[in-house]
Design a protein around this motif. Structure first.
Motif, PDB file in Angstrom:
ATOM      1  N   LEU A 138       0.668  -1.253   0.015  1.00 40.99           N
ATOM      2  CA  LEU A 138       0.138  -0.018  -0.094  1.00 40.99           C
ATOM      3  C   LEU A 138       0.967   1.271   0.034  1.00 40.99           C
ATOM      4  O   LEU A 138       0.363   2.302  -0.721  1.00 40.99           O
ATOM      5  N   PRO A 139       1.834   1.441   1.007  1.00 40.61           N
ATOM      6  CA  PRO A 139       2.543   2.516   0.883  1.00 40.61           C
ATOM      7  C   PRO A 139       3.436   2.776  -0.502  1.00 40.61           C
ATOM      8  O   PRO A 139       3.485   3.889  -1.191  1.00 40.61           O
ATOM      9  N   ALA A 140       3.748   1.468  -1.217  1.00 37.88           N
ATOM     10  CA  ALA A 140       4.207   1.839  -2.382  1.00 37.88           C
ATOM     11  C   ALA A 140       3.591   2.094  -3.518  1.00 37.88           C
ATOM     12  O   ALA A 140       3.863   2.815  -4.284  1.00 37.88           O
ATOM     13  N   LEU A 141       2.416   1.782  -3.523  1.00 31.34           N
ATOM     14  CA  LEU A 141       1.381   1.840  -4.438  1.00 31.34           C
ATOM     15  C   LEU A 141       1.063   3.477  -4.376  1.00 31.34           C
ATOM     16  O   LEU A 141       1.091   4.174  -5.421  1.00 31.34           O
ATOM     17  N   LEU A 142       0.762   4.260  -3.277  1.00 34.26           N
ATOM     18  CA  LEU A 142       0.187   5.356  -3.115  1.00 34.26           C
ATOM     19  C   LEU A 142       1.450   6.142  -3.398  1.00 34.26           C
ATOM     20  O   LEU A 142       1.354   7.473  -4.073  1.00 34.26           O
ATOM     21  N   SER A 143       2.574   5.840  -3.049  1.00 38.06           N
ATOM     22  CA  SER A 143       3.813   6.639  -3.220  1.00 38.06           C
ATOM     23  C   SER A 143       3.942   6.632  -4.898  1.00 38.06           C
ATOM     24  O   SER A 143       4.256   8.022  -5.531  1.00 38.06           O
ATOM     25  N   HIS A 144       4.113   5.765  -5.697  1.00 40.26           N
ATOM     26  CA  HIS A 144       3.947   5.752  -7.055  1.00 40.26           C
ATOM     27  C   HIS A 144       3.078   6.472  -7.681  1.00 40.26           C
ATOM     28  O   HIS A 144       3.028   6.868  -8.885  1.00 40.26           O
ATOM     29  N   GLN A 145       1.633   6.241  -6.910  1.00 45.77           N
ATOM     30  CA  GLN A 145       0.760   7.002  -7.687  1.00 45.77           C
ATOM     31  C   GLN A 145       0.995   8.480  -7.786  1.00 45.77           C
ATOM     32  O   GLN A 145       0.994   9.161  -8.707  1.00 45.77           O
ATOM     33  N   ARG A 152      -4.866  12.685 -10.762  1.00 43.29           N
ATOM     34  CA  ARG A 152      -5.452  13.722 -10.429  1.00 43.29           C
ATOM     35  C   ARG A 152      -6.918  13.464  -9.453  1.00 43.29           C
ATOM     36  O   ARG A 152      -7.356  14.418  -8.762  1.00 43.29           O
ATOM     37  N   THR A 153      -7.300  12.149  -9.547  1.00 41.47           N
ATOM     38  CA  THR A 153      -8.569  11.780  -8.658  1.00 41.47           C
ATOM     39  C   THR A 153      -7.988  11.159  -7.703  1.00 41.47           C
ATOM     40  O   THR A 153      -6.918  10.536  -7.405  1.00 41.47           O
ATOM     41  N   PRO A 154      -8.853  11.378  -6.175  1.00 44.50           N
ATOM     42  CA  PRO A 154      -8.262  10.666  -5.158  1.00 44.50           C
ATOM     43  C   PRO A 154      -8.504   9.223  -4.959  1.00 44.50           C
ATOM     44  O   PRO A 154      -8.923   8.669  -5.995  1.00 44.50           O
ATOM     45  N   THR A 155      -7.703   8.732  -4.234  1.00 44.77           N
ATOM     46  CA  THR A 155      -7.619   7.309  -4.054  1.00 44.77           C
ATOM     47  C   THR A 155      -8.176   7.114  -2.545  1.00 44.77           C
ATOM     48  O   THR A 155      -7.610   7.581  -1.635  1.00 44.77           O
ATOM     49  N   GLY A 162      -8.373   1.335  11.997  1.00 42.70           N
ATOM     50  CA  GLY A 162      -6.915   1.489  11.758  1.00 42.70           C
ATOM     51  C   GLY A 162      -6.629   1.577  10.601  1.00 42.70           C
ATOM     52  O   GLY A 162      -5.542   2.090  10.340  1.00 42.70           O
ATOM     53  N   THR A 163      -7.537   1.755   9.559  1.00 39.82           N
ATOM     54  CA  THR A 163      -7.112   2.035   8.090  1.00 39.82           C
ATOM     55  C   THR A 163      -6.790   3.464   7.887  1.00 39.82           C
ATOM     56  O   THR A 163      -6.110   3.816   7.145  1.00 39.82           O
ATOM     57  N   ALA A 164      -7.505   4.496   8.533  1.00 39.27           N
ATOM     58  CA  ALA A 164      -7.345   5.831   8.392  1.00 39.27           C
ATOM     59  C   ALA A 164      -6.000   5.886   8.870  1.00 39.27           C
ATOM     60  O   ALA A 164      -5.067   6.867   8.215  1.00 39.27           O
ATOM     61  N   HIS A 196      -7.041   9.054   1.030  1.00 35.69           N
ATOM     62  CA  HIS A 196      -7.965   9.076   2.213  1.00 35.69           C
ATOM     63  C   HIS A 196      -8.198   7.857   2.473  1.00 35.69           C
ATOM     64  O   HIS A 196      -8.366   7.016   1.920  1.00 35.69           O
ATOM     65  N   GLY A 197      -7.933   7.661   3.831  1.00 34.11           N
ATOM     66  CA  GLY A 197      -8.365   6.426   4.588  1.00 34.11           C
ATOM     67  C   GLY A 197      -9.744   6.572   5.367  1.00 34.11           C
ATOM     68  O   GLY A 197     -10.068   7.330   5.888  1.00 34.11           O
ATOM     69  N   HIS A 198     -10.504   5.136   5.362  1.00 30.01           N
ATOM     70  CA  HIS A 198     -11.806   5.141   5.804  1.00 30.01           C
ATOM     71  C   HIS A 198     -11.852   3.955   6.735  1.00 30.01           C
ATOM     72  O   HIS A 198     -11.609   2.847   6.137  1.00 30.01           O
ATOM     73  N   ASP A 199     -12.348   3.932   7.778  1.00 30.96           N
ATOM     74  CA  ASP A 199     -12.534   2.805   8.789  1.00 30.96           C
ATOM     75  C   ASP A 199     -13.805   2.488   8.737  1.00 30.96           C
ATOM     76  O   ASP A 199     -14.931   3.247   8.753  1.00 30.96           O
TER      77      ASP A 199
END
Ligand SMILES: [Zn+2]
Ligand SMILES: [Zn+2]
Length: 369
Positions: A138-145, A152-155, A162-164, A196-199
């Protein structure tokens, strides 16, 4: 199976099926010219023939989105562990060419690219739980996005409590990279505006997580953490159901037999369920008893034996929910120990078929269903 398929080894047959699946996923056949071009360049390298003059490039065309709902298995490795043949857990539901990712274990970024889904146009990620074999990329994916620059669109990342915090931690992981590239490359996008993280609440009966014009996703709490553990922590594990115009697909995540999941999966087209071979269960049960006799009642072996599903558990859930097709993933033992694939298929499927009369598919990375 075709006649020529019969002459291939099980591994070669699996590769052929994966390539055929990829070509179907590409829909327009876009993957095939690439494969042909690679083959031609390899042939030139072997013969030493000069490369032909480059043809005039055709004007760029954007392939039309392929309609329908498809399941793409991106990582089918069981448990945490890194190996060459399978990625850790990840799957995608692709609806009218729009992908939704379920789990993001190590290696899923590579298989996203290998599947032709890619990672830049991924806007929705659902995590079944926060064990690292489901979250490592997940950190690698968001980082490379962010670094890729085109997003330009949110992820939006959905998951249990704990997800947020996990997404906030991924932003912290990104911070130095963002500072450097903002100063040095003139970047202007603040990643906090993108990610954005959502629990999601863990409930016994199905609860809506999200809905858009393509899909409705509902969730229940699975049976991955026993009461002795949930009494001491806020962490929970979830199972998800996707309903689209054409299909319903359920992801159990990690779980032991669960009545919550049976209620979530009622009549589903595809039931994507984790599975450990009966022998793995028995080995871990024996080890857990040894550990308990030695004064260690809470062991890894007990976790494996008590909080995952045997083929019989999978078959009982599938039969009671009256699903149409079972798709086994998160397989223990993993590919490296399998040896002959056809033998291993039976070690997973026989136990499911003893309980469930519908179709049973043993998942492989890059399989498209
Ligand atoms: Zn797992
Ligand atoms: Zn787990």
């Amino acid at each position: 199976m075709s006649g020529s398929d019969l002459e291939l080894s099980p591994t070669a047959r699996a590769r052929r099926r994966a390539l055929a699946s990829l070509a179907r996923l590409a829909g327009t056949g876009a993957a095939l010219p690439l494969i042909a071009s690679l083959a031609a360049s390899r042939a030139r390298a072997q013969t030493g023939a000069p490369a032909p003059a480059a043809p005039t490039p055709a004007p760029p065309t954007r392939p039309a989105p392929q309609p329908g709902t498809r399941l793409v298995l991106l990582g089918t490795h069981g448990g945490p562990g890194i190996e060459q043949n399978r990625a850790e857990t990840a799957s995608a539901v692709v609806v009218d060419a729009v992908p939704y990712l379920v789990d993001c274990g190590y290696g899923s970024l590579r298989t996203l690219v290998g599947s032709t889904i890619g990672y830049q146009r991924l806007d929705t990620i659902l995590l079944t739980h926060l064990h690292d074999d489901h979250t490592s990329d997940l950190p690698a994916l968001l980082s490379h996005q962010w670094t890729g620059g085109a997003k330009r669109t949110p992820t939006d990342v959905y998951g249990p409590a704990g997800t947020a915090k996990l997404v906030a931690a991924a932003l912290e992981f990104l911070r130095a990279n963002v500072e450097i590239r903002t100063v040095d490359e003139g970047r202007t996008i603040d990643p906090a505006t993108l990610f954005h993280g959502h629990d999601v609440a863990a409930t016994a009966s199905p609860t809506r997580v999200l809905a858009d014009e393509r899909v409705t996703v509902t969730a229940v709490e699975s049976a991955h953490y026993p009461p002795r553990s949930t009494a001491k922590m806020s962490h929970r594990a979830l199972a998800y159901r996707f309903d689209t115009k054409e299909r319903s697909i359920v992801f159990t995540g990690d779980t032991a037999y669960s009545e919550n999941i049976v209620s979530l999966a009622k009549g589903a087209d595809l039931f994507v369920c984790e599975c450990m071979a009966q022998s793995v269960y028995e080995q871990n049960l024996a080890r857990a008893k040894e550990a308990e006799a030695a004064g260690n009642p809470v062991s890894v072996a007990r976790h494996v034996a008590e909080t995952h599903s045997t083929p019989g558990d999978v078959g009982r859930m599938a039969a009671k929910a009256k699903v149409k097709t079972v798709v086994l993933n998160h397989l223990l033992p993993g590919a490296r120990q399998l040896g002959e694939l056809d033998y291993a298929l039976a070690t997973f499927t026989d136990g499911v078929r003893a309980e469930f009369l519908g179709e049973v598919i043993v998942g492989q990375d890059l399989m498209v269903l």
